[in-house]
Write a protein that holds these residues in place. Structure first.
Motif, PDB file in Angstrom:
ATOM      1  N   LEU A   1      64.734  -9.699 102.746  1.00  0.00           N
ATOM      2  CA  LEU A   1      64.396  -9.011 100.957  1.00  0.00           C
ATOM      3  C   LEU A   1      64.638 -10.393 100.317  1.00  0.00           C
ATOM      4  CD1 LEU A   1      66.041  -5.445 101.436  1.00  0.00           C
ATOM      5  CD2 LEU A   1      64.170  -5.832 101.946  1.00  0.00           C
ATOM      6  N   THR A   2      63.678  -9.370  98.966  1.00  0.00           N
ATOM      7  CA  THR A   2      63.894 -10.785  97.855  1.00  0.00           C
ATOM      8  C   THR A   2      65.092 -10.292  97.161  1.00  0.00           C
ATOM      9  OG1 THR A   2      62.361  -9.056  96.545  1.00  0.00           O
ATOM     10  CG2 THR A   2      61.747 -11.238  97.239  1.00  0.00           C
TER      11      THR A   2
ATOM     12  N   VAL B   1      60.401  -2.303  92.171  1.00  0.00           N
ATOM     13  CA  VAL B   1      60.300  -3.176  93.264  1.00  0.00           C
ATOM     14  C   VAL B   1      61.182  -2.671  94.758  1.00  0.00           C
ATOM     15  CG1 VAL B   1      63.057  -3.423  92.920  1.00  0.00           C
ATOM     16  CG2 VAL B   1      62.132  -5.494  93.436  1.00  0.00           C
TER      17      VAL B   1
ATOM     18  N   CYS C   1      57.509   1.958 101.412  1.00  0.00           N
ATOM     19  CA  CYS C   1      58.716   0.737 100.950  1.00  0.00           C
ATOM     20  C   CYS C   1      58.665  -0.358 101.941  1.00  0.00           C
ATOM     21  CB  CYS C   1      59.875   1.912 101.919  1.00  0.00           C
ATOM     22  SG  CYS C   1      61.484   0.630 101.701  1.00  0.00           S
ATOM     23  N   ALA C   2      59.153  -0.957 100.239  1.00  0.00           N
ATOM     24  CA  ALA C   2      59.370  -3.067 100.144  1.00  0.00           C
ATOM     25  C   ALA C   2      59.947  -3.182 101.681  1.00  0.00           C
ATOM     26  CB  ALA C   2      59.787  -3.174  99.384  1.00  0.00           C
TER      27      ALA C   2
ATOM     28  N   MET D   1      58.972  -0.981  95.713  1.00  0.00           N
ATOM     29  CA  MET D   1      57.772  -0.440  96.816  1.00  0.00           C
ATOM     30  C   MET D   1      56.278  -1.357  96.782  1.00  0.00           C
ATOM     31  SD  MET D   1      56.935   3.263  95.527  1.00  0.00           S
ATOM     32  CE  MET D   1      57.052   2.811  93.577  1.00  0.00           C
ATOM     33  N   ASP D   2      56.068  -1.008  97.566  1.00  0.00           N
ATOM     34  CA  ASP D   2      54.650  -2.564  97.938  1.00  0.00           C
ATOM     35  C   ASP D   2      53.742  -1.397  97.475  1.00  0.00           C
ATOM     36  OD1 ASP D   2      56.235  -4.969  98.250  1.00  0.00           O
ATOM     37  OD2 ASP D   2      56.249  -4.634 100.585  1.00  0.00           O
TER      38      ASP D   2
ATOM     39  N   GLU E   1      64.887  -6.969  95.059  1.00  0.00           N
ATOM     40  CA  GLU E   1      64.718  -5.931  96.416  1.00  0.00           C
ATOM     41  C   GLU E   1      66.289  -5.446  96.871  1.00  0.00           C
ATOM     42  OE1 GLU E   1      59.807  -6.662  98.015  1.00  0.00           O
ATOM     43  OE2 GLU E   1      61.635  -7.544  98.743  1.00  0.00           O
TER      44      GLU E   1
ATOM     45  N   GLY F   1      58.020  -0.505 105.041  1.00  0.00           N
ATOM     46  CA  GLY F   1      57.045  -0.196 105.202  1.00  0.00           C
ATOM     47  C   GLY F   1      56.320   0.890 105.675  1.00  0.00           C
TER      48      GLY F   1
ATOM     49  N   SER G   1      57.448  -3.820  86.187  1.00  0.00           N
ATOM     50  CA  SER G   1      56.449  -3.618  87.389  1.00  0.00           C
ATOM     51  C   SER G   1      55.414  -3.783  87.338  1.00  0.00           C
ATOM     52  CB  SER G   1      56.999  -2.320  88.209  1.00  0.00           C
ATOM     53  OG  SER G   1      56.535  -2.858  89.483  1.00  0.00           O
TER      54      SER G   1
END
Length: 160
Positions: free
Chosen positions: A42-43, A151, A74-75, A153-154, A46, A78, A61
């Motif tokens: 993760l970043t 952050v 979900c980042a 989520m994608d 994140e 998924g 965001s």
């Protein structure tokens, strides 16, 4: 002196029982990784939100501005969380939804940290912290406001 020692022992044992009970109540999720694994995948932002239960700065965001059809996932893993059609402008500075894609895709846990009482929203697949749900959403739908960290989520646009 005896009374003071007894009180210290009592307080210590209550704290230990509370920690033991809290550990017992921890749910196991299908996607389970070590802290080091999450940190490497993760970043920094994140990791801070999803694994350390942080909160991103309001209005920061890019997901706040998304209106095109699609799915927010979900980042960390998924897992499908929210659809654009359930998104609304709450004015709070975080992406807000009146419901998840499916109730089985999220978990809820009481959260009394930070001086207020709310219902924490977590990814049901990896246990990542997403945000909180409040009862001040649109009255013409569910009345709920899932206030979710962008952050966490994608966004996957709907294929045309």
């Amino acid at each position: 002196m005896k009374l003071t020692i007894s009180i210290i022992i009592l307080v210590f044992s209550l704290g230990c029982n509370s920690n033991a009970q809290e550990a017992k109540n921890q749910k196991t999720y299908p996607v389970s990784k070590t802290e080091a694994q999450w940190k490497s995948e993760l970043t920094t932002a994140e990791f801070q939100v999803l694994r350390k239960k942080g909160t991103e700065r309001a209005f920061s965001s890019k997901l706040n501005r998304i209106e095109e059809p699609g799915t927010f996932v979900c980042a960390a893993c998924g897992n499908e969380l929210y659809k654009t059609r359930h998104k609304f402008e709450s004015g709070t500075g975080w992406p807000s939804f009146d419901r998840p894609v499916d109730e089985k895709n999220v978990d809820y846990r009481p959260d009394r940290t930070g001086g207020f009482s709310a219902l924490e929203v977590l990814c049901a697949n990896c246990g990542g912290h997403l945000g909180h749900v409040f009862n001040d959403g649109p009255r013409n739908t569910t009345g709920k406001r899932h206030c979710i960290n962008g952050v966490a989520m994608d966004f996957i646009p709907k294929k045309k």
